[in-house]
Design a protein around this motif. Structure first.
Motif, PDB file in Angstrom:
ATOM      1  N   THR A   1       0.830  -1.207   0.000  1.00  0.00           N
ATOM      2  CA  THR A   1       0.000   0.000   0.000  1.00  0.00           C
ATOM      3  C   THR A   1       0.859   1.249   0.000  1.00  0.00           C
ATOM      4  OG1 THR A   1      -1.839  -1.104   1.119  1.00  0.00           O
ATOM      5  CG2 THR A   1      -1.753   1.298   1.280  1.00  0.00           C
TER       6      THR A   1
ATOM      7  N   LYS B   1       2.559   1.748  -3.378  1.00  0.00           N
ATOM      8  CA  LYS B   1       1.639   2.137  -4.458  1.00  0.00           C
ATOM      9  C   LYS B   1       1.072   3.536  -4.280  1.00  0.00           C
ATOM     10  CE  LYS B   1      -0.169  -2.439  -5.604  1.00  0.00           C
ATOM     11  NZ  LYS B   1      -1.363  -3.294  -5.542  1.00  0.00           N
ATOM     12  N   LYS B   2       0.778   3.920  -3.031  1.00  0.00           N
ATOM     13  CA  LYS B   2      -0.035   5.120  -2.813  1.00  0.00           C
ATOM     14  C   LYS B   2       0.705   6.336  -2.273  1.00  0.00           C
ATOM     15  CE  LYS B   2      -4.366   2.656  -2.233  1.00  0.00           C
ATOM     16  NZ  LYS B   2      -5.566   2.501  -1.430  1.00  0.00           N
TER      17      LYS B   2
END
Length: 120
Positions: free
Chosen positions: A19, A22-23
């Motif tokens: 996470t 990716k973010k």
């Protein structure tokens, strides 16, 4: 039963790492810098001690960025609207990352500086 909990815990930790990769654009920036530093480490044939210092420093920057991301998300969850106290908390957390990043630059200069000067 403990082994199953350990596997589940690892799965959650891996999901959290995916996470953040990716973010979180700042984390991605740190990963890009890490890639350059590691490549430079191979190019300049760092000693084991130099690698240890570099890897610990990289780890510290990544960890503080992850903690900052967690703090930001928790604060946004607690108070979705603007709040001066939440802003201060988030600013301080970001400051932690900045201090760590600045220290990493100094470490990089101390380790790579003499090697670059010899190379030139």
């Amino acid at each position: 039963m403990k082994d199953k909990k350990r596997v589940v815990g690892f799965r959650y930790a891996w999901a959290g790492l995916k996470t953040v990769v990716k973010k979180e654009s700042n984390f991605q920036l740190h990963l890009a810098a890490m890639t350059i530093v590691v490549a430079a480490g191979f190019f300049f044939h760092l000693s084991l001690i130099e690698w240890a210092v570099i890897l610990l420093t990289i780890g510290l920057v990544l960890i503080t960025e992850m903690i900052n991301s967690v703090i930001e998300r928790v604060m946004d969850f607690i108070q979705p609207g603007y709040d001066e106290r939440i802003k201060e908390i988030k600013d301080i957390a970001a400051g932690v990352v900045l201090v760590t990043a600045l220290i990493s630059v100094v470490v990089g200069i101390l380790i790579f500086g003499p090697k670059i000067m010899q190379f030139i």
